[in-house]
Design a protein around this motif. Structure first.
Motif, mmCIF file in Angstrom:
data_model
loop_
_atom_site.group_PDB
_atom_site.id
_atom_site.type_symbol
_atom_site.label_atom_id
_atom_site.label_comp_id
_atom_site.label_asym_id
_atom_site.label_seq_id
_atom_site.Cartn_x
_atom_site.Cartn_y
_atom_site.Cartn_z
ATOM 1 N N SER A 2 52.366 13.760 37.958
ATOM 2 C CA SER A 2 52.900 12.415 37.773
ATOM 3 C C SER A 2 54.402 12.399 37.988
ATOM 4 C CB SER A 2 52.582 11.905 36.356
ATOM 5 O OG SER A 2 53.241 12.707 35.380
ATOM 6 N N VAL A 3 54.891 11.218 38.369
ATOM 7 C CA VAL A 3 56.326 10.982 38.512
ATOM 8 C C VAL A 3 56.675 9.831 37.594
ATOM 9 C CG1 VAL A 3 58.186 10.346 40.079
ATOM 10 C CG2 VAL A 3 56.279 11.726 40.925
ATOM 11 N N ALA A 41 62.170 12.768 43.998
ATOM 12 C CA ALA A 41 61.069 13.146 43.113
ATOM 13 C C ALA A 41 59.729 12.956 43.820
ATOM 14 C CB ALA A 41 61.118 12.326 41.830
ATOM 15 N N ASP A 42 59.583 11.841 44.525
ATOM 16 C CA ASP A 42 58.327 11.585 45.252
ATOM 17 C C ASP A 42 58.100 12.628 46.339
ATOM 18 O OD1 ASP A 42 57.733 9.393 43.713
ATOM 19 O OD2 ASP A 42 58.673 7.957 45.093
ATOM 20 N N ALA A 43 59.172 12.979 47.063
ATOM 21 C CA ALA A 43 59.040 13.971 48.133
ATOM 22 C C ALA A 43 58.621 15.327 47.569
ATOM 23 C CB ALA A 43 60.360 14.093 48.890
ATOM 24 N N PHE A 44 59.244 15.728 46.449
ATOM 25 C CA PHE A 44 58.885 17.009 45.839
ATOM 26 C C PHE A 44 57.441 16.981 45.331
ATOM 27 C CE2 PHE A 44 58.314 19.568 42.020
ATOM 28 C CZ PHE A 44 58.618 20.832 42.510
ATOM 29 N N ALA A 45 57.047 15.867 44.715
ATOM 30 C CA ALA A 45 55.692 15.758 44.176
ATOM 31 C C ALA A 45 54.654 15.882 45.288
ATOM 32 C CB ALA A 45 55.527 14.430 43.437
ATOM 33 N N ALA A 46 54.915 15.247 46.423
ATOM 34 C CA ALA A 46 53.969 15.320 47.541
ATOM 35 C C ALA A 46 53.873 16.740 48.068
ATOM 36 C CB ALA A 46 54.414 14.363 48.649
ATOM 37 N N ARG A 47 55.020 17.399 48.206
ATOM 38 C CA ARG A 47 55.008 18.772 48.725
ATOM 39 C C ARG A 47 54.366 19.728 47.722
ATOM 40 N NH1 ARG A 47 59.984 19.171 49.345
ATOM 41 N NH2 ARG A 47 60.570 20.552 47.630
ATOM 42 N N ALA A 48 54.722 19.574 46.441
ATOM 43 C CA ALA A 48 54.188 20.468 45.416
ATOM 44 C C ALA A 48 52.678 20.313 45.280
ATOM 45 C CB ALA A 48 54.866 20.200 44.078
#
Length: 412
Positions: A2-3, A41-48
């Motif tokens: 979650s973000v 945050a969204d970019a990191f969440a998608a990659r992670a």
């Protein structure tokens, strides 16, 4: 995963906010990562999410610095028993180039833009294009080792698109170096004749073997009598001595080869064999222990491996001065006369001559050998290397005399 947005107040009543990525890594550990901007945050969440699903995610807290990974990398090289000179080069790249610039950076934060910035800094600090390329190659190898250890997900050096740039750098380096030139990089026939005429003593068989068999300096220093076939006039290259005077296998599989030796070499070796320092025997060392003396063709006075420095400084350079193969140093003596120095400063010049001798036409005093045979004689790992270095020396077959002959044959 979650973000979410988090707001809080500092002790002084200042309102603050940040974006939190809350997720569980591949080991089942809950992780929280904070960002100032939602898009980051969204970019990191998608990659992670993708990395966790594929089982390759490494959190920052589980990562290590570049220097720490470098120590693991060096240990791996030592465990794989790579050559001592290779490991030393790795250490130099790590300690002198990588660690001072990006040593404290976490591997997980080493991105393609970071590597590109690192590359730019190497150039700005005065490293040559060749050194920059070597250091980046070492960094890529370091990251590959870290990937296998699970310390990093991405190899930013390998991801960095270098195919086109690598070709550009190599072309630029070639333009800077230029092609090997006879009389500049390669001794001329007249210069070799002058050198051969003054050879004597222990240096005569060594330099004749270098000139007419094309052995590398390390191969000359590691050559054994059991690898010289006087009857069949053959020299077998089966080992070499590295710059630390340690005996080992040739540089590559192609380096292990057999080359024919002309009579001048065999006759010199027959004479040298009678007075060569003691070999293939045992003696008491200073500590009282029995030590085996190597069966070397060109040892030092104690039968051990001769240093490259001695061969160059006590052999190659004085011999050229005696033979008149010299150039001006740019300095003058007390009488105003130009000070002359040896024209060729390294043993590889003799290997270049051997290659040109193999290439040249018979009417020019050469052997006129095919490229593939020359590759095998030189011990190159591929024909590409042979042609890249010496391709411009091969006769074109379209000089004036041959063109005239072809014209007469065509119009007859």
């Amino acid at each position: 995963m979650s973000v979410r947005k988090r707001k809080w107040s500092t002790g002084k009543g200042v309102e603050k906010e940040a974006w939190i990525v809350d997720y569980t890594d591949t080991k089942g550990v809950r992780r929280l990562k904070t960002f100032t901007k939602k898009k980051d945050a969204d970019a990191f969440a998608a990659r992670a999410a993708v990395e966790v699903r594929e089982g390759v995610h490494v959190a920052d807290s589980a990562s290590v610095t570049v220097v720490q990974a470098g120590r693991f990398w060096i240990s791996s090289a030592e465990g794989a028993r790579l050559e001592r000179s290779t490991i030393n080069q790795y250490r130099q790249h790590l300690d002198l180039h990588i660690a001072p610039l990006i040593g404290e950076k976490l591997l997980s934060k080493l991105t393609v833009p970071t590597v590109r910035e690192f590359e730019d800094r190497l150039r700005q600090d005065g490293r040559s294009p060749a050194m920059v390329r070597k250091v980046l190659t070492s960094l890529g190898s370091l990251l590959a080792d870290a990937q296998e250890r699970g310390l990093v997900t991405r190899n930013a050096v390998r991801e960095k698109s270098r195919a086109r740039r690598k070709g550009q750098e190599r072309r630029q380096e070639k333009r800077h170096k230029g092609k090997l030139k006879v009389g500049v990089d390669i001794p001329t026939r007249e210069e070799i004749k002058a050198v051969v005429a003054v050879l004597q003593g222990r240096w005569r068989p060594l330099f004749l073997t270098a000139i007419f068999c094309g052995l590398r300096a390390s191969e000359l220093r590691g050559l054994r009598w059991c690898d010289v076939d006087m009857e069949k006039k053959l020299v077998h290259i089966r080992q070499r001595a590295d710059r630390f005077n340690e005996i080992g296998r040739p540089k590559s599989e192609a380096g292990e080869r057999t080359v024919p030796a002309p009579p001048i070499v065999i006759n010199a070796l027959r004479e040298w064999c009678l007075i060569c320092p003691k070999r293939d025997a045992e003696q008491k060392g200073a500590d009282g222990e029995t030590q085996k003396i190597l069966d070397l063709v060109f040892p030092n006075g104690k039968g051990k491996v001769e240093s490259l420095g001695n061969i160059v400084n006590r052999g190659l350079i004085p011999i050229q001065i005696d033979a008149g193969v010299t150039v001006g140093s740019g300095e003058t003596d007390e009488n105003g006369n130009a000070i002359l120095v040896a024209k060729y400063t390294g043993m590889h010049a003799l290997r270049h001559f051997y290659a040109s001798w193999c290439i040249n036409r018979r009417e020019d005093g050469g052997l006129a050998l095919p490229p593939k045979v020359i590759q095998e004689r030189l011990g190159h790992s591929s024909i590409v290397m042979t042609m890249d270095v010496y391709g411009h020396l091969f006769p074109r077959g379209d000089d004036a005399d041959e063109m005239a002959e072809a014209e007469r044959s065509l119009l007859a």
